[in-house]
Design a protein around this motif. Structure first.
Motif, PDB file in Angstrom:
ATOM      1  N   HIS A  84      34.695-107.644  54.949  1.00  0.00           N
ATOM      2  CA  HIS A  84      33.277-107.927  54.700  1.00  0.00           C
ATOM      3  C   HIS A  84      32.733-107.006  53.616  1.00  0.00           C
ATOM      4  O   HIS A  84      32.054-107.469  52.678  1.00  0.00           O
ATOM      5  CB  HIS A  84      32.480-107.755  55.991  1.00  0.00           C
ATOM      6  N   VAL A  85      33.018-105.722  53.706  1.00  0.00           N
ATOM      7  CA  VAL A  85      32.557-104.779  52.682  1.00  0.00           C
ATOM      8  C   VAL A  85      33.232-105.086  51.350  1.00  0.00           C
ATOM      9  O   VAL A  85      32.590-105.068  50.285  1.00  0.00           O
ATOM     10  CB  VAL A  85      32.829-103.327  53.120  1.00  0.00           C
ATOM     11  N   LEU A  86      34.519-105.378  51.374  1.00  0.00           N
ATOM     12  CA  LEU A  86      35.238-105.715  50.146  1.00  0.00           C
ATOM     13  C   LEU A  86      34.638-106.948  49.482  1.00  0.00           C
ATOM     14  O   LEU A  86      34.469-106.994  48.252  1.00  0.00           O
ATOM     15  CB  LEU A  86      36.719-105.939  50.458  1.00  0.00           C
ATOM     16  N   GLU A  87      34.297-107.953  50.272  1.00  0.00           N
ATOM     17  CA  GLU A  87      33.674-109.160  49.717  1.00  0.00           C
ATOM     18  C   GLU A  87      32.364-108.835  49.013  1.00  0.00           C
ATOM     19  O   GLU A  87      32.075-109.370  47.930  1.00  0.00           O
ATOM     20  CB  GLU A  87      33.436-110.183  50.840  1.00  0.00           C
ATOM     21  N   GLN A  88      31.567-107.929  49.600  1.00  0.00           N
ATOM     22  CA  GLN A  88      30.306-107.538  48.959  1.00  0.00           C
ATOM     23  C   GLN A  88      30.570-106.840  47.631  1.00  0.00           C
ATOM     24  O   GLN A  88      29.843-107.052  46.649  1.00  0.00           O
ATOM     25  CB  GLN A  88      29.503-106.614  49.889  1.00  0.00           C
ATOM     26  N   ASP A 141      29.396-107.908  43.820  1.00  0.00           N
ATOM     27  CA  ASP A 141      28.588-107.115  42.880  1.00  0.00           C
ATOM     28  C   ASP A 141      29.429-106.496  41.753  1.00  0.00           C
ATOM     29  O   ASP A 141      28.913-105.739  40.933  1.00  0.00           O
ATOM     30  CB  ASP A 141      27.770-106.047  43.617  1.00  0.00           C
ATOM     31  N   GLY A 142      30.723-106.797  41.736  1.00  0.00           N
ATOM     32  CA  GLY A 142      31.582-106.360  40.640  1.00  0.00           C
ATOM     33  C   GLY A 142      32.079-104.935  40.726  1.00  0.00           C
ATOM     34  O   GLY A 142      32.635-104.410  39.750  1.00  0.00           O
ATOM     35  N   SER A 143      31.958-104.281  41.888  1.00  0.00           N
ATOM     36  CA  SER A 143      32.340-102.867  41.989  1.00  0.00           C
ATOM     37  C   SER A 143      33.635-102.639  42.773  1.00  0.00           C
ATOM     38  O   SER A 143      33.962-101.498  43.083  1.00  0.00           O
ATOM     39  CB  SER A 143      31.203-102.062  42.637  1.00  0.00           C
ATOM     40  N   TRP A 144      34.383-103.701  43.073  1.00  0.00           N
ATOM     41  CA  TRP A 144      35.588-103.555  43.900  1.00  0.00           C
ATOM     42  C   TRP A 144      36.646-102.687  43.224  1.00  0.00           C
ATOM     43  O   TRP A 144      37.449-102.061  43.903  1.00  0.00           O
ATOM     44  CB  TRP A 144      36.177-104.916  44.250  1.00  0.00           C
ATOM     45  N   GLU A 188      24.664 -93.092  47.385  1.00  0.00           N
ATOM     46  CA  GLU A 188      24.533 -94.516  47.091  1.00  0.00           C
ATOM     47  C   GLU A 188      25.617 -95.345  47.765  1.00  0.00           C
ATOM     48  O   GLU A 188      25.347 -96.417  48.327  1.00  0.00           O
ATOM     49  CB  GLU A 188      24.579 -94.743  45.576  1.00  0.00           C
ATOM     50  N   ALA A 189      26.854 -94.867  47.722  1.00  0.00           N
ATOM     51  CA  ALA A 189      27.965 -95.621  48.326  1.00  0.00           C
ATOM     52  C   ALA A 189      27.758 -95.775  49.828  1.00  0.00           C
ATOM     53  O   ALA A 189      28.003 -96.854  50.393  1.00  0.00           O
ATOM     54  CB  ALA A 189      29.290 -94.934  48.026  1.00  0.00           C
ATOM     55  N   LEU A 212      40.177-100.208  48.187  1.00  0.00           N
ATOM     56  CA  LEU A 212      39.628-101.543  47.976  1.00  0.00           C
ATOM     57  C   LEU A 212      40.508-102.392  47.064  1.00  0.00           C
ATOM     58  O   LEU A 212      40.383-103.618  47.051  1.00  0.00           O
ATOM     59  CB  LEU A 212      38.224-101.447  47.356  1.00  0.00           C
ATOM     60  N   ARG A 213      41.359-101.751  46.302  1.00  0.00           N
ATOM     61  CA  ARG A 213      42.231-102.504  45.405  1.00  0.00           C
ATOM     62  C   ARG A 213      43.672-102.018  45.569  1.00  0.00           C
ATOM     63  O   ARG A 213      43.928-100.919  46.064  1.00  0.00           O
ATOM     64  CB  ARG A 213      41.801-102.337  43.943  1.00  0.00           C
TER      65      ARG A 213
END
Length: 339
Positions: free
Chosen positions: A204-208, A212-215, A268-269, A299-300
């Motif tokens: 779920h967090v990864l999808e967000q 937003d392009g930050s993965w 922020e994170a 995440l990657r």
């Protein structure tokens, strides 16, 4: 239920799929070869066996070896679960007294169950989860639409440069997501049911962050995971040195495997993660009660030795290596759409 629907189907991060195809038409279309980080010691009170299995799950092989050795199944060690509908090679260990002769690999094989012992040797300890260095994959996709070879080559160059989202695949969640239903129904879930819930929250967090392009980027307050290690550190700010290491694949942004208090992001994170996970407050509370420790997961993941070939217009073969815990379907999803 929280997360993408289904929870394992993430939004492609590198662009639209290049075509559509089918995976696992035959077990030979999905081949996995476990790579150890060491060689058997050649001595000690344990036996290590390299097993090739076809259409058999890891637990089935473990129980078979336990019966052959006359030990309890819980005493059989292995590095990780491997796909059932596939041809996979992996290592197992079991207790074996010094004075006992080594068994005959052929006698311990069971072709009827798709179990073949390739080799065995003595070792000085039990195999533990995650003790392998990597998994090597060879996947054949049966294409339903034609492919542009130039586009395939460019897409794989993208993967080599920035990686792919390190999501959990459908195997983690049970048939149709049944492990998540069991998590909601049970008071104190354990094992794979517990892991499925944590994996769903991570996805779920990864999808967000894909959205937003930050993965594949660092944001202030990121908990950074080091490549090839379970270690990490807090990056309160993002400087040129960190960006260079990110580009080189030396480190990665991370997402949560929720549980009791542990290392994690700030600033922020942290605020972003808290907002994304707010709808899952009941799940988070249950995970805390179950006593599982919070962890961080990259995440990657950057596939190593990534190659492709196309012998005919109807198939595409992908070969690559991934670290323990990463799913081959994450690589496939960034290239070919499958069911």
């Amino acid at each position: 239920m929280i997360g993408p629907d289904p929870v394992w189907r993430l939004t492609p991060a590198l662009g639209a799929p290049l075509g559509r195809g089918r995976l696992r038409v035959t077990p030979e279309d999905f081949q996995v070869d476990e790579q150890l980080a060491f060689t058997p010691a050649g001595e000690g009170e344990h036996l290590m066996l390299q097993v090739c299995k076809r259409n058999a799950n890891t637990d089935t092989v473990a129980r078979h070896l336990a019966r052959q050795a006359g030990v309890r199944a819980k005493n059989v060690g292995y590095c990780g679960m491997k796909d059932r509908h596939a041809v996979t090679t992996q290592w197992f260990s079991l207790p074996w007294p010094i004075k006992r002769d080594l068994p005959d690999p052929a006698a311990w094989s069971d072709p009827g169950q798709g179990i073949h012992i390739r080799q065995l040797d003595r070792h000085d300890r039990k195999l533990r989860r995650g003790a392998h260095a990597a998994n090597r994959f060879r996947l054949v996709l049966r294409l339903e639409t034609p492919l542009d070879p130039t586009a395939v080559a460019e897409r794989l160059d993208q993967m080599r440069a920035c990686g792919v989202p390190n999501g959990f695949g459908p195997q983690r969640f049970g048939w149709g997501g049944s492990n998540l239903e069991r998590f909601e129904a049970q008071d104190r879930p354990t094992g794979i049911v517990l892991s499925a819930a944590r994996s769903a929250l991570f996805n779920h967090v990864l999808e967000q962050r894909i959205t937003d392009g930050s993965w594949d980027q660092l944001i202030p307050g990121e908990w950074v995971c080091l490549s090839g290690s379970r270690s990490g550190f807090l990056a309160e700010s993002v400087d040129e040195t960190l960006l260079a290491r990110l580009k080189a694949g030396d480190l990665h942004p991370s997402g949560p495997m929720p549980g009791r208090a542990g290392d994690g992001p700030a600033g922020e994170a942290l605020a972003r993660e808290q907002a994304w996970l707010a709808p899952a407050s009941k799940w988070l509370e249950k995970l805390g009660v179950c006593g599982v420790d919070a962890l961080r997961r990259p995440l990657r993941v950057i596939p190593q030795h990534l190659q492709w070939e196309q012998e005919d217009r109807d198939s595409l073969t992908l070969c690559f290596e991934l670290p323990p815990g990463s799913f081959a379907t994450s690589v496939v999803a960034e290239c070919i759409e499958t069911d």
